[in-house]
Design an enzyme around this catalytic site. Structure first.
Site, mmCIF file in Angstrom:
data_model
loop_
_atom_site.group_PDB
_atom_site.id
_atom_site.type_symbol
_atom_site.label_atom_id
_atom_site.label_comp_id
_atom_site.label_asym_id
_atom_site.label_seq_id
_atom_site.Cartn_x
_atom_site.Cartn_y
_atom_site.Cartn_z
ATOM 1 C CE LYS A 15 -2.298 -70.511 37.302
ATOM 2 N NZ LYS A 15 -0.854 -70.300 37.129
ATOM 3 N NE ARG A 90 7.135 -70.523 38.313
ATOM 4 C CZ ARG A 90 6.082 -69.721 38.261
ATOM 5 N NH1 ARG A 90 5.743 -69.170 37.112
ATOM 6 N NH2 ARG A 90 5.353 -69.481 39.330
ATOM 7 N NE ARG A 128 -6.806 -60.010 40.820
ATOM 8 C CZ ARG A 128 -5.917 -60.941 40.479
ATOM 9 N NH1 ARG A 128 -6.313 -62.164 40.169
ATOM 10 N NH2 ARG A 128 -4.637 -60.637 40.428
ATOM 11 N NE ARG A 162 -3.211 -59.086 44.021
ATOM 12 C CZ ARG A 162 -2.744 -60.240 43.590
ATOM 13 N NH1 ARG A 162 -2.567 -61.236 44.444
ATOM 14 N NH2 ARG A 162 -2.457 -60.421 42.325
ATOM 15 N NE ARG A 173 0.663 -59.895 38.115
ATOM 16 C CZ ARG A 173 -0.563 -59.854 38.635
ATOM 17 N NH1 ARG A 173 -1.141 -58.692 38.892
ATOM 18 N NH2 ARG A 173 -1.197 -60.969 38.910
#
Length: 215
Positions: A15, A90, A128, A162, A173
């Site tokens: 996104k 949201r 990632r 991360r 998540r």
């Protein structure tokens, strides 16, 4: 008519990449509620003081304050021809508030979901790596750097993995995203305004389809 692009997608769906391309190529600013609220910490408007007081109290910022913050930001000149929303709405309640804002601004809403299977999202996120210098994103299996753990553009920079991209945290998540976003997807689907785009393809193919949707 100018467009408000409600761009949705799970963490790792791409996104952010598409929002950046829309901003660069179509001059549609990316409006992130997270960035707006961070900016409130330095602003000196009545709304900024109100937002800071709520944040400092530890309470969730109520919808009526969030929509006022979004309206204040999107009333600026750079949003006159439309904009991309990141992180708002949201909930279905916020989506209804956005309808009213769009009517006041004379804009049309386009809701776009970049759809990626959970398996692929997990692979993207666990692999990632991010350059601390320029923010360029790599993936150890899907888009590795030329040199091991070093940015192609900044070879002196060691890529970062991360803490949020650890497998256990990723599961949380993605589950949170699914639970929070499902009512919003239903809201736009009921009014035939939800455009699902296959997010497993190349970046340019996804961008081209988004362009067709908002044309």
């Amino acid at each position: 008519m100018a467009k408000i692009i409600v761009l949705m997608g799970a963490p790792g769906a791409g996104k952010g990449t598409q929002a950046r391309l829309l901003q660069e190529r179509m001059d549609l600013p990316q409006i992130s509620t997270g960035d707006i609220f961070r900016a409130l910490s330095e602003a000196h408007t009545p709304l900024a003081h109100e937002g800071r007081a709520i944040q400092q109290s530890g309470r969730l910022i109520p919808d009526n304050v969030v929509i006022r913050v979004v309206e204040e930001r999107t009333s600026q000149d750079d949003c006159r021809n439309g904009y991309v929303l990141d992180g708002f709405p949201r909930t279905a309640a916020q989506a209804e508030m956005l309808e009213q804002l769009a009517a006041r601004q004379g804009h049309e809403i386009k809701a776009i979901l970049i759809d990626v299977p959970m398996e692929l999202l997990t692979r993207r996120l666990t692999g990632r790596r991010i350059c601390p210098e320029c923010g360029e994103i790599y993936n150890v299996s899907l888009k590795p750097p030329k040199f091991d753990n070093r940015c192609d553009l900044h070879p002196e920079a060691k890529l970062i993995h991360r803490a949020d991209d650890a497998p256990a945290k990723i599961r949380v998540r993605l589950e949170t995203y699914e639970n929070e976003t499902a009512p919003l997807l239903d809201y736009y689907a009921r009014t035939d305004r939800l455009h699902r785009i296959d997010g497993t393809r190349e970046v340019e193919e996804i961008y081209d389809e988004i362009q067709r949707v908002i044309a």
